[in-house]
Scaffold this motif. Structure first.
Motif, PDB file in Angstrom:
ATOM      1  N   HIS A 155       0.846  -1.184   0.000  1.00 51.85           N
ATOM      2  CA  HIS A 155       0.000   0.000   0.000  1.00 51.85           C
ATOM      3  C   HIS A 155       0.888   1.243   0.000  1.00 51.85           C
ATOM      4  CE1 HIS A 155      -3.943  -1.807   0.571  1.00 51.85           C
ATOM      5  NE2 HIS A 155      -3.482  -2.550   1.557  1.00 51.85           N
ATOM      6  N   PRO A 156       0.370   2.395  -0.436  1.00 52.74           N
ATOM      7  CA  PRO A 156       1.143   3.638  -0.326  1.00 52.74           C
ATOM      8  C   PRO A 156       1.606   3.854   1.111  1.00 52.74           C
ATOM      9  CG  PRO A 156      -0.806   3.982  -1.670  1.00 52.74           C
ATOM     10  CD  PRO A 156      -0.937   2.595  -1.095  1.00 52.74           C
ATOM     11  N   GLY A 157       2.842   4.288   1.252  1.00 51.23           N
ATOM     12  CA  GLY A 157       3.394   4.489   2.582  1.00 51.23           C
ATOM     13  C   GLY A 157       4.006   3.245   3.178  1.00 51.23           C
ATOM     14  N   GLY A 158       4.076   2.172   2.389  1.00 52.48           N
ATOM     15  CA  GLY A 158       4.564   0.894   2.892  1.00 52.48           C
ATOM     16  C   GLY A 158       6.064   0.857   3.098  1.00 52.48           C
ATOM     17  N   SER A 159       6.518  -0.202   3.765  1.00 57.15           N
ATOM     18  CA  SER A 159       7.946  -0.320   4.050  1.00 57.15           C
ATOM     19  C   SER A 159       8.376  -1.780   4.087  1.00 57.15           C
ATOM     20  CB  SER A 159       8.285   0.346   5.391  1.00 57.15           C
ATOM     21  OG  SER A 159       7.797  -0.434   6.481  1.00 57.15           O
ATOM     22  N   LEU A 160       9.658  -1.978   3.823  1.00 58.69           N
ATOM     23  CA  LEU A 160      10.314  -3.277   3.946  1.00 58.69           C
ATOM     24  C   LEU A 160      11.525  -3.086   4.838  1.00 58.69           C
ATOM     25  CD1 LEU A 160      10.930  -6.239   3.101  1.00 58.69           C
ATOM     26  CD2 LEU A 160      12.136  -5.295   1.109  1.00 58.69           C
ATOM     27  N   THR A 161      11.623  -3.868   5.901  1.00 62.51           N
ATOM     28  CA  THR A 161      12.741  -3.735   6.830  1.00 62.51           C
ATOM     29  C   THR A 161      13.476  -5.062   6.937  1.00 62.51           C
ATOM     30  OG1 THR A 161      11.453  -2.124   8.112  1.00 62.51           O
ATOM     31  CG2 THR A 161      13.460  -2.991   9.123  1.00 62.51           C
ATOM     32  N   LEU A 162      14.763  -5.046   6.631  1.00 64.39           N
ATOM     33  CA  LEU A 162      15.596  -6.241   6.674  1.00 64.39           C
ATOM     34  C   LEU A 162      16.431  -6.258   7.958  1.00 64.39           C
ATOM     35  CD1 LEU A 162      16.820  -6.315   2.952  1.00 64.39           C
ATOM     36  CD2 LEU A 162      14.651  -7.088   3.926  1.00 64.39           C
ATOM     37  N   THR A 163      17.124  -7.360   8.176  1.00 63.51           N
ATOM     38  CA  THR A 163      17.879  -7.519   9.414  1.00 63.51           C
ATOM     39  C   THR A 163      19.298  -7.967   9.119  1.00 63.51           C
ATOM     40  OG1 THR A 163      15.847  -8.163  10.555  1.00 63.51           O
ATOM     41  CG2 THR A 163      17.920  -8.626  11.674  1.00 63.51           C
ATOM     42  N   SER A 164      20.247  -7.219   9.610  1.00 64.05           N
ATOM     43  CA  SER A 164      21.660  -7.544   9.472  1.00 64.05           C
ATOM     44  C   SER A 164      22.145  -8.142  10.791  1.00 64.05           C
ATOM     45  CB  SER A 164      22.435  -6.267   9.106  1.00 64.05           C
ATOM     46  OG  SER A 164      23.795  -6.538   8.922  1.00 64.05           O
ATOM     47  N   GLY A 165      23.388  -7.895  11.146  1.00 64.96           N
ATOM     48  CA  GLY A 165      23.888  -8.455  12.389  1.00 64.96           C
ATOM     49  C   GLY A 165      25.238  -7.902  12.782  1.00 64.96           C
ATOM     50  N   LEU A 166      25.628  -8.200  13.991  1.00 62.34           N
ATOM     51  CA  LEU A 166      26.849  -7.659  14.576  1.00 62.34           C
ATOM     52  C   LEU A 166      28.101  -8.084  13.823  1.00 62.34           C
ATOM     53  CD1 LEU A 166      27.978  -6.051  17.019  1.00 62.34           C
ATOM     54  CD2 LEU A 166      28.107  -8.227  18.247  1.00 62.34           C
ATOM     55  N   ALA A 167      28.080  -9.275  13.221  1.00 58.73           N
ATOM     56  CA  ALA A 167      29.284  -9.810  12.573  1.00 58.73           C
ATOM     57  C   ALA A 167      29.764  -8.934  11.425  1.00 58.73           C
ATOM     58  CB  ALA A 167      29.023 -11.224  12.062  1.00 58.73           C
ATOM     59  N   GLY A 168      28.839  -8.199  10.802  1.00 62.71           N
ATOM     60  CA  GLY A 168      29.233  -7.323   9.711  1.00 62.71           C
ATOM     61  C   GLY A 168      29.949  -6.076  10.180  1.00 62.71           C
ATOM     62  N   GLN A 169      29.682  -5.672  11.421  1.00 63.72           N
ATOM     63  CA  GLN A 169      30.294  -4.470  11.972  1.00 63.72           C
ATOM     64  C   GLN A 169      31.546  -4.798  12.794  1.00 63.72           C
ATOM     65  OE1 GLN A 169      28.874  -1.559  11.071  1.00 63.72           O
ATOM     66  NE2 GLN A 169      27.371  -2.779   9.937  1.00 63.72           N
ATOM     67  N   ARG A 170      31.479  -5.892  13.523  1.00 64.26           N
ATOM     68  CA  ARG A 170      32.597  -6.293  14.377  1.00 64.26           C
ATOM     69  C   ARG A 170      32.855  -7.788  14.181  1.00 64.26           C
ATOM     70  NH1 ARG A 170      31.388  -4.236  20.348  1.00 64.26           N
ATOM     71  NH2 ARG A 170      33.509  -5.070  20.621  1.00 64.26           N
ATOM     72  N   PRO A 171      33.518  -8.156  13.089  1.00 62.73           N
ATOM     73  CA  PRO A 171      33.752  -9.576  12.801  1.00 62.73           C
ATOM     74  C   PRO A 171      34.501 -10.262  13.942  1.00 62.73           C
ATOM     75  CG  PRO A 171      34.348  -8.200  10.931  1.00 62.73           C
ATOM     76  CD  PRO A 171      34.110  -7.278  12.081  1.00 62.73           C
ATOM     77  N   PHE A 172      34.167 -11.515  14.172  1.00 59.90           N
ATOM     78  CA  PHE A 172      34.880 -12.289  15.176  1.00 59.90           C
ATOM     79  C   PHE A 172      35.488 -13.517  14.516  1.00 59.90           C
ATOM     80  CE2 PHE A 172      30.287 -12.784  15.427  1.00 59.90           C
ATOM     81  CZ  PHE A 172      30.100 -14.132  15.198  1.00 59.90           C
ATOM     82  N   PRO A 173      36.510 -14.099  15.127  1.00 57.00           N
ATOM     83  CA  PRO A 173      37.233 -15.214  14.502  1.00 57.00           C
ATOM     84  C   PRO A 173      36.310 -16.376  14.130  1.00 57.00           C
ATOM     85  CG  PRO A 173      38.430 -14.406  16.407  1.00 57.00           C
ATOM     86  CD  PRO A 173      37.095 -13.716  16.426  1.00 57.00           C
ATOM     87  N   GLY A 174      36.558 -16.938  12.962  1.00 56.46           N
ATOM     88  CA  GLY A 174      35.808 -18.105  12.524  1.00 56.46           C
ATOM     89  C   GLY A 174      34.510 -17.798  11.814  1.00 56.46           C
ATOM     90  N   ALA A 175      34.232 -16.523  11.538  1.00 54.56           N
ATOM     91  CA  ALA A 175      32.929 -16.186  10.946  1.00 54.56           C
ATOM     92  C   ALA A 175      33.039 -15.253   9.744  1.00 54.56           C
ATOM     93  CB  ALA A 175      32.043 -15.543  12.015  1.00 54.56           C
ATOM     94  N   PRO A 176      33.927 -15.530   8.789  1.00 61.69           N
ATOM     95  CA  PRO A 176      34.021 -14.648   7.623  1.00 61.69           C
ATOM     96  C   PRO A 176      32.755 -14.647   6.777  1.00 61.69           C
ATOM     97  CG  PRO A 176      35.292 -16.650   7.265  1.00 61.69           C
ATOM     98  CD  PRO A 176      34.885 -16.654   8.706  1.00 61.69           C
ATOM     99  N   LEU A 177      32.064 -15.778   6.697  1.00 60.70           N
ATOM    100  CA  LEU A 177      30.833 -15.810   5.910  1.00 60.70           C
ATOM    101  C   LEU A 177      29.713 -15.051   6.606  1.00 60.70           C
ATOM    102  CD1 LEU A 177      30.785 -19.446   4.494  1.00 60.70           C
ATOM    103  CD2 LEU A 177      31.129 -17.310   3.246  1.00 60.70           C
TER     104      LEU A 177
END
Length: 253
Positions: A155-177
């Protein structure tokens, strides 16, 4: 800009309190939450009902969890209606059929993500030896919302909101993917915002939130991970799903 818009609203002779109420809530809106049977998604579904959404549709891959979540939402006895759908977000055709079958909606939130089971308490991403194995983590988190966005109608005024995560901002060992897919979602969000305009497309990047995913991701080491994380944060604690849900509600409104 908000101040200017606000002044023009109050200077309009035909403005009514009910119109203001609709702006401050999700009154008469249909909200869809993919991944709404647990964690952040469930909290978003509940917060949408508390914000007077007329219909909240939750979707997840497990039928029993969907039914349980619907029952828990209805138990709050809020005015809006609740409906559950079983959706295998790994199946692109199923996502397409689901999106097309929704009809016109107001807001869609995607919190669903396929997290590999813990192996010996650690993340298995570093054990990936082929493109086929590595691509799996993108199936739900990236390609799922991509396909849904292509076939959903707003509908007009609609939105789509997705979800990212902490690993993209502060990567930790063992989680490159894990870092890669969450980072890629930023580019997807920007691209969809252009192609879907005037539908608003946003991305929420939660920190560590106290949900079932902690145990699924880290296994028996979950408590240790939380304790270590707490020591590095200013609040000295992980977030709650209900707190995180407020970000999605804000973006919908």
């Amino acid at each position: 800009m908000w101040g200017t818009h606000r002044s023009s609203y109050y200077n309009t002779p035909n403005s009514h309190p009910t119109s203001l109420n609709a702006m401050a809530t999700l009154q008469n809106k249909t909200v869809v939450v993919v991944g709404g049977s647990s964690g952040i998604g469930f909290a978003v579904a509940l917060a949408s009902l508390q914000s007077l959404a007329s219909l909240v549709i939750i979707a997840s891959s497990n039928k029993s969890r969907v039914e349980d979540a619907v029952a828990r939402l209805k138990a709050h006895k809020l005015p809006g209606k609740v409906r559950g759908e079983v959706l295998d977000a790994k199946n692109s055709e199923a996502v397409k059929v689901f999106a097309s079958g929704l009809g016109l909606v107001d807001h869609i939130v995607w919190t669903s993500g396929d997290v590999p089971e813990a192996h010996g308490g650690g993340l298995p991403f570093s054990n990936v030896d082929s493109v086929e194995e590595g691509q799996g983590i993108f199936t739900v988190r990236f390609w799922g919302p991509f396909i849904l966005a292509k076939h959903a109608k707003f509908h007009p005024g609609g939105s789509l909101t997705l979800t990212s995560g902490l690993a993209g901002q502060r990567p930790f060992p063992g989680a490159p993917l894990g870092s890669s897919v969450t980072t890629a979602l930023g580019g997807l969000t920007r691209g969809l915002a252009v192609d879907l305009a005037p539908v608003r497309v946003n991305l929420v990047c939660p920190g560590l939130i106290d949900t079932e995913l902690i145990e699924k991701m880290f296994g028996e080491q979950g408590d240790n991970v939380v304790e270590a994380f707490n020591g590095k944060t200013l609040l000295k604690r992980v977030g709650k799903p209900s707190e995180c849900a407020e970000a999605y509600i804000f973006l919908m409104k």
